[in-house]
Enzyme design. Structure first.
Site: not given
Ligand code: ARG
Length: 469
Positions: A34, A121, A166-167, A288, A294, A301
């Site tokens: 490890s 341990n 909302t929605h 871009s 762009k 993101e």
């Protein structure tokens, strides 16, 4: 040994090789070691060893000379690791044995006495708690910083209306400041979860040894206090096999990453050409390679996407721990990478979020112009019908619906309907109704505790800024 011949000439591990004739096969070494990732625990491992040595000297299991030699040796090793000159050896498996072997190289016999009354341990359980505790402290400070960035924005825009959704459909106007403070609340709960995790984490496993405790008269309170723990753990079996602190940490991380992803998503939406509610500068966008116009919100993101790593880490550790019999099993070595990876992703996401919040330029004129679209003040009209002509709310809702349909058919706003048109639907309507149909009147009227009225938002923003100062 039934290993392939390639291991035959390798020496057995010098830390535990007494009963072994040969070394591990290459594959065994690969799956077992490890050191590639747990070297991250080197500071905590050295800290734990120094506390352990001081305690052993206090109870007379080490001479003071040995303790000082160990202390100086460990300090020297810290210097080597810091300088990048420490030779990590995969044959020594992990950070604990790498440091202990090097200590003996440097100081001889005294180094071999350090492992009295402890096991890897309890050592790894202690080191990992210390690491997670440090991570908690750093992340809590970062969360507070992100909250402060949001609260400043809220104070500046306490009265600037935007469409509330909302929605993702226009619902009622809110203020941009109110929207910012919603995320302050979420992040404060994230901070609370970390504080809660820290409280339970802060018990010291050191001295639990392999699983059963030790026959030596150790002083566990002393090592616990030296390492900043509130108390020693009280069951040795639990102490060496408990990874709740890591699972709690990852749970808090996953929830927080979900919060950050929601804000990131809103930033992506707000930056898009049809919305243009905010603008991010060159500092937090990319271009871009093909489309010159762009300006992509990549940081947002990626914050949105890091949630996948973080929730993945939680699921990974829960799955490692599920069904493990007491006490320690090597499975638990798989606890570290998910925690390291999630902590890094969380820290980066917080930094990017705080950066974007400070960087963005809200287009308050544009947000205001959309705040009243989609008949966003229809509920204000219905509420007026309840308040003034005292219609039951359900009837007021129906009347308002008919007025919305009328305005929609003519392609106009509610406020553009004539009084006569309105009275044709509900005779109790007077010219006073127009006073509640503006966006400003709508947000100003939401004075209920926790509502979006600018006065409320300004007060809440000031409260948060005081708490975070
Ligand atoms: N590298 C191990 C881990 O991270 C340390 C503990 C090993 N203990 C043992 N008995 N093999 O879990």
């Amino acid at each position: 040994m039934t290993d392939t011949p390639e291991n035959a000439n390798k020496p057995a591990n010098m830390q535990w090789g007494g009963r072994f004739a040969g070394g591990p096969s290459a594959i065994m070494q690969d799956i077992n070691a490890s050191i590639g990732f747990d070297r991250k625990l080197w500071r905590q491992d050295i800290r734990g060893s120094r506390a352990h040595a001081a305690m052993l000297a206090t109870i007379g299991l080490l001479t003071r000379e040995d303790e000082h030699a160990i202390d100086a040796g460990l300090e020297g090793i810290a210097g080597e690791i810091e300088a990048g000159s420490f030779a990590f050896d995969v044959a020594l498996e992990d950070i604990h044995m790498n440091i202990e072997a090097r200590l003996t190289d440097r100081i001889g016999e005294a180094g071999k006495r350090l492992h009295t009354a402890r096991s890897r341990n309890d050592q790894v359980a202690t080191d990992f708690r210390l690491w997670v505790r440090d991570a908690i402290d750093g992340l809590s400070a970062q969360i507070a910083d992100t909250m402060q960035a949001l609260a400043r924005r809220a104070a500046d825009h306490a009265a600037d209306p935007m469409p509330g959704f909302t929605h993702l459909q226009t619902a009622q106007p809110v203020t941009f400041g109110h929207h910012m403070l919603a995320y302050v609340e979420m992040l404060d709960r994230d901070r609370g979860r970390l504080a809660d995790c820290r409280r339970r984490l802060n018990a010291c496993p050191l001295g639990s040894a392999a699983l059963a405790g030790t026959s030596f008269p150790i002083d566990r309170r002393m090592t616990a206090a030296a390492l900043g723990f509130d108390r020693p753990t009280s069951n040795s079996l639990d102490a060496v096999s408990d990874r709740d602190f890591a699972m709690e940490f990852l749970s808090a991380a996953a929830i927080s990453a979900v919060h950050l992803s929601r804000l990131a998503e809103e930033i992506v939406i707000w930056c898009s050409a049809p919305y243009r509610f905010i603008r991010l500068s060159d500092a937090f966008t990319t271009g871009s390679s093909i489309m010159p116009q762009k300006r992509n919100p990549d940081a947002a993101e990626l914050v949105r996407a890091k949630t996948g790593r973080v929730t993945g880490a939680l699921v990974a550790l829960l799955t490692v721990m599920k069904g493990l019999p007491l006490a320690y099993a090597k499975d638990m070595q798989e606890d570290k990478e998910p925690v390291f990876d999630a902590a890094e992703a969380w820290a980066l996401s917080l930094a990017a979020t705080a950066g974007m919040v400070r960087d963005m330029t809200p287009d308050t004129v544009r947000m205001r112009s959309f705040a009243g679209s989609g008949f966003a003040t229809a509920t204000d009209l219905a509420d007026w019908l309840v308040r003034v002509p005292r219609l039951p709310f359900r009837s007021a809702h129906h009347v308002t619906g008919r007025l919305v349909a009328m305005a929609e058919a003519r392609g106009i706003d509610l406020a553009e309907l004539s009084l006569a048109d309105m009275q044709g639907v509900e005779p109790g309507i007077t010219a006073d109704i127009f006073s509640v149909l503006t966006v400003e009147a709508s947000v100003a009227s939401r004075t209920s505790y926790g509502g979006t009225a600018p006065a409320n938002v300004a007060e809440q923003a000031a409260r948060w800024l005081a708490v975070l100062a």
